[in-house]
Design a protein around this motif. Structure first.
Motif, PDB file in Angstrom:
ATOM      1  N   ILE A  55       0.856  -1.186   0.000  1.00  0.00           N
ATOM      2  CA  ILE A  55       0.000   0.000   0.000  1.00  0.00           C
ATOM      3  C   ILE A  55       0.893   1.238   0.000  1.00  0.00           C
ATOM      4  N   VAL A  56       0.630   2.162  -0.896  1.00  0.00           N
ATOM      5  CA  VAL A  56       1.415   3.395  -0.980  1.00  0.00           C
ATOM      6  C   VAL A  56       0.448   4.572  -1.018  1.00  0.00           C
ATOM      7  N   MET A  57       0.611   5.491  -0.060  1.00  0.00           N
ATOM      8  CA  MET A  57      -0.231   6.687   0.027  1.00  0.00           C
ATOM      9  C   MET A  57       0.612   7.909  -0.318  1.00  0.00           C
ATOM     10  N   THR A  58       0.135   8.706  -1.259  1.00  0.00           N
ATOM     11  CA  THR A  58       0.961   9.766  -1.845  1.00  0.00           C
ATOM     12  C   THR A  58       0.237  11.104  -1.871  1.00  0.00           C
ATOM     13  N   TYR A  59       0.957  12.143  -1.462  1.00  0.00           N
ATOM     14  CA  TYR A  59       0.531  13.519  -1.701  1.00  0.00           C
ATOM     15  C   TYR A  59       1.602  14.157  -2.570  1.00  0.00           C
ATOM     16  N   ALA A  60       1.202  14.794  -3.665  1.00  0.00           N
ATOM     17  CA  ALA A  60       2.178  15.423  -4.547  1.00  0.00           C
ATOM     18  C   ALA A  60       1.598  16.701  -5.132  1.00  0.00           C
ATOM     19  N   LYS A  61       2.466  17.701  -5.273  1.00  0.00           N
ATOM     20  CA  LYS A  61       2.024  18.975  -5.825  1.00  0.00           C
ATOM     21  C   LYS A  61       3.232  19.752  -6.331  1.00  0.00           C
ATOM     22  N   ASN A  62       3.007  20.563  -7.338  1.00  0.00           N
ATOM     23  CA  ASN A  62       4.008  21.536  -7.740  1.00  0.00           C
ATOM     24  C   ASN A  62       3.635  22.874  -7.119  1.00  0.00           C
ATOM     25  N   VAL A  63       4.319  23.196  -6.043  1.00  0.00           N
ATOM     26  CA  VAL A  63       4.018  24.421  -5.299  1.00  0.00           C
ATOM     27  C   VAL A  63       4.589  25.630  -6.028  1.00  0.00           C
ATOM     28  N   ASN A  64       5.802  25.499  -6.508  1.00  0.00           N
ATOM     29  CA  ASN A  64       6.450  26.603  -7.226  1.00  0.00           C
ATOM     30  C   ASN A  64       6.269  26.387  -8.726  1.00  0.00           C
ATOM     31  N   LYS A  65       5.361  27.122  -9.319  1.00  0.00           N
ATOM     32  CA  LYS A  65       5.064  26.958 -10.740  1.00  0.00           C
ATOM     33  C   LYS A  65       5.627  28.085 -11.593  1.00  0.00           C
ATOM     34  N   GLU A  66       6.217  29.070 -10.957  1.00  0.00           N
ATOM     35  CA  GLU A  66       6.633  30.265 -11.672  1.00  0.00           C
ATOM     36  C   GLU A  66       7.836  29.994 -12.582  1.00  0.00           C
ATOM     37  N   ASN A  67       7.629  30.100 -13.860  1.00  0.00           N
ATOM     38  CA  ASN A  67       8.711  30.034 -14.845  1.00  0.00           C
ATOM     39  C   ASN A  67       9.532  28.751 -14.741  1.00  0.00           C
ATOM     40  N   ARG A  68       8.867  27.634 -14.433  1.00  0.00           N
ATOM     41  CA  ARG A  68       9.584  26.370 -14.270  1.00  0.00           C
ATOM     42  C   ARG A  68       9.206  25.389 -15.368  1.00  0.00           C
ATOM     43  N   ASP A  69      10.210  24.685 -15.874  1.00  0.00           N
ATOM     44  CA  ASP A  69      10.036  23.737 -16.959  1.00  0.00           C
ATOM     45  C   ASP A  69      10.287  22.336 -16.422  1.00  0.00           C
ATOM     46  N   ARG A  70       9.210  21.584 -16.205  1.00  0.00           N
ATOM     47  CA  ARG A  70       9.357  20.236 -15.640  1.00  0.00           C
ATOM     48  C   ARG A  70       8.024  19.507 -15.727  1.00  0.00           C
ATOM     49  N   ASP A  71       8.096  18.178 -15.700  1.00  0.00           N
ATOM     50  CA  ASP A  71       6.914  17.331 -15.541  1.00  0.00           C
ATOM     51  C   ASP A  71       6.772  16.891 -14.090  1.00  0.00           C
ATOM     52  N   THR A  72       7.897  16.665 -13.437  1.00  0.00           N
ATOM     53  CA  THR A  72       7.923  16.041 -12.118  1.00  0.00           C
ATOM     54  C   THR A  72       7.500  17.039 -11.038  1.00  0.00           C
ATOM     55  N   PHE A  73       7.364  16.549  -9.815  1.00  0.00           N
ATOM     56  CA  PHE A  73       6.809  17.343  -8.721  1.00  0.00           C
ATOM     57  C   PHE A  73       7.894  17.878  -7.794  1.00  0.00           C
ATOM     58  N   ASP A  74       7.662  19.081  -7.257  1.00  0.00           N
ATOM     59  CA  ASP A  74       8.642  19.649  -6.329  1.00  0.00           C
ATOM     60  C   ASP A  74       8.324  19.302  -4.876  1.00  0.00           C
ATOM     61  N   THR A  75       7.095  18.873  -4.593  1.00  0.00           N
ATOM     62  CA  THR A  75       6.690  18.596  -3.212  1.00  0.00           C
ATOM     63  C   THR A  75       5.960  17.266  -3.149  1.00  0.00           C
ATOM     64  N   MET A  76       6.434  16.343  -2.312  1.00  0.00           N
ATOM     65  CA  MET A  76       5.783  15.039  -2.153  1.00  0.00           C
ATOM     66  C   MET A  76       5.912  14.550  -0.723  1.00  0.00           C
ATOM     67  N   ASN A  77       4.866  13.916  -0.252  1.00  0.00           N
ATOM     68  CA  ASN A  77       4.905  13.142   0.981  1.00  0.00           C
ATOM     69  C   ASN A  77       4.316  11.767   0.689  1.00  0.00           C
ATOM     70  N   VAL A  78       5.017  10.734   1.118  1.00  0.00           N
ATOM     71  CA  VAL A  78       4.604   9.368   0.803  1.00  0.00           C
ATOM     72  C   VAL A  78       4.681   8.507   2.049  1.00  0.00           C
ATOM     73  N   LEU A  79       3.651   7.699   2.279  1.00  0.00           N
ATOM     74  CA  LEU A  79       3.643   6.727   3.365  1.00  0.00           C
ATOM     75  C   LEU A  79       3.676   5.324   2.774  1.00  0.00           C
ATOM     76  N   PHE A  80       4.595   4.506   3.302  1.00  0.00           N
ATOM     77  CA  PHE A  80       4.706   3.102   2.914  1.00  0.00           C
ATOM     78  C   PHE A  80       4.486   2.255   4.174  1.00  0.00           C
ATOM     79  N   PRO A  81       3.286   1.783   4.458  1.00  0.00           N
ATOM     80  CA  PRO A  81       3.106   0.878   5.602  1.00  0.00           C
ATOM     81  C   PRO A  81       3.719  -0.484   5.266  1.00  0.00           C
ATOM     82  N   LYS A  82       4.771  -0.851   5.976  1.00  0.00           N
ATOM     83  CA  LYS A  82       5.447  -2.121   5.716  1.00  0.00           C
ATOM     84  C   LYS A  82       5.198  -3.085   6.879  1.00  0.00           C
TER      85      LYS A  82
END
Length: 439
Positions: A268-295
């Protein structure tokens, strides 16, 4: 003198540049041909050449070939190796021609991530051992192909998760697994780096002279040339990489998996992801992520912030093994244990410990690879370990891309449970004429 101490001394001889001391050059000349390991580098611009430098710091290693689709990079690296060793490697712009060489034992893959699988499988089929940079590949499915290829063709494959050779991480793992911290409740991980924002937007340009850009793209989609998608910054685009998560996250997550009783894929993988800084940035990937891996053994909590440079314990990145008796904080510079306080006994629940002054461990990871080539032993980061680390990075990235807060992964079936959109991203679509390798 131990092999470890000898290698550290030899590596220091080339710090800051590809220069070999007379002592090391003499040692190279004294090594019998039958004891020599002949390597080639594929992808020579940045990290790949750094890994080659560490190989050449071993007296028994020769570089017999270098391949790059950028003629400028290729010529520069060929000259640097020739100036340092007195022998000019053979130059190639097509890795397939390089792999036809008979006088070749192993290849170093330092290309962008989207090339790892094609080259690694072809190398295994050609009877060459493989050192491949992390993450192991740019997709979950490609990691499986590489693992299968290494097993089918009995090849040594070392994935570039070099923390496994670092003193601070080895001692930390041993302390955790020995029960020194008591039962581990969670492993907190953070990575905060400015470059995680991606580059500022740049206009399209003509392809630089000497670059075979179509070959650089390879199986990735056809696109007009933009410097943001080329040397040094390609990792911020899904076509070639996975951003800060697969660049730094895969290193640190590997250290959490390493202390599991039986290292396993995430379910099980729980994910929060967002691009907080969008100003003049060239990318597909995310700058902000939090992920929980219950093992099974504990919770892994991963916190990523591109564009920030500070973090917990005044460290931009690190790992905290949180146990009932104390917490161990570690990064490449060392570790420190913060004991819990026993109010009844009026004493700490474990003894404080500290290790300072440790550094990078690429050199030792390379030494392990070369030793395993000669002895045919399993390296410190074999394919299955590289696959598990990559899974922990790719699954959150897939969740972020499709907007899923939670994904369930069935590792036996190699699929996501009940999510067609996630399953569609397990494998990449290769651009013709390239096809997924068959093992």
């Amino acid at each position: 003198m131990t092999r470890r101490r000898s290698f550290i001394q030899q590596s220091a001889l080339i710090a800051g540049g590809l220069w070999l001391s007379p002592t090391l050059l003499h040692a190279r000349q004294q090594t019998a041909p039958s004891d020599r390991v002949r390597v080639a580098l594929i992808g020579a611009n940045n990290m790949g050449f750094g890994i080659l430098r560490h190989h050449l710091a071993l007296a028994e290693v020769d570089c017999v070939a270098i391949c790059d689709v950028d003629q400028n990079v290729l010529e520069k690296r060929l000259k640097e190796v020739e100036d340092a060793t007195g022998k000019r490697p053979e130059g190639f712009t097509d890795f397939r021609k390089l792999l036809e060489k008979k006088d070749l034992d192993a290849v170093i893959i330092g290309t962008p991530d989207h090339w790892h699988c094609l080259i690694a499988v072809a190398a295994c089929q050609a009877g060459k051992d493989v050192y491949v940079e992390k993450p192991m590949a740019n997709s979950i499915g490609e990691c499986d192909l590489m693992t299968q290829a290494a097993a089918k063709y009995s090849r040594i494959m070392q994935v570039g998760q070099q923390q496994r050779a670092g003193q601070a991480f080895i001692e930390s793992r041993d302390l955790v697994k020995s029960g020194y911290l008591g039962k581990i409740r969670k492993v907190n991980i953070w990575s905060n780096f400015n470059y995680g924002l991606g580059n500022e937007i740049k206009p399209l340009t003509t392809v630089p002279e000497g670059v075979d850009y179509d070959f650089w793209l390879g199986p990735a989609p056809k696109r007009e040339f933009n410097p943001n998608r080329f040397h040094g910054s390609w990792r911020h685009f899904w076509d070639y990489g996975g951003g800060l998560m697969s660049d730094w996250g895969v290193h640190l997550l590997d250290m959490a998996i390493w202390v599991e009783e039986n290292p396993s894929a995430p379910s099980i993988v729980m994910t929060y992801a967002k691009n907080v800084n969008k100003e003049n940035r060239d990318r597909d990937t995310f700058d902000t992520m939090n992920v929980l891996f219950p093992k099974k053994d504990f919770l892994i909590n991963y916190d990523m912030n591109g564009g920030l440079q500070s973090g917990p314990y005044n460290k931009p990145y690190g790992i905290a093994y949180v146990g009932e008796l104390g917490t161990l904080i570690v990064n490449r510079n060392g570790y420190e244990i913060y004991p819990e306080w026993d109010g009844t006994a009026k004493a700490p629940k474990c003894e404080a410990k500290k290790l300072e002054g440790t550094t990078e461990s690429h050199n030792l990871h390379v030494a392990n690879f070369v030793e395993c080539i000669k002895a045919r032993n399993q390296p410190s980061c074999p394919p299955e370990a590289g696959r598990l680390a990559a899974l922990h990075a790719h699954i959150p990235n897939i969740a972020a891309r499709i907007g899923a807060e939670q994904l369930i992964w069935d590792d036996q079936k190699r699929e996501f449970v009940g999510n067609a959109a996630a399953n569609a991203l397990i494998w990449p679509e290769y651009r013709e004429p390239w096809t997924l390798p068959k093992v």
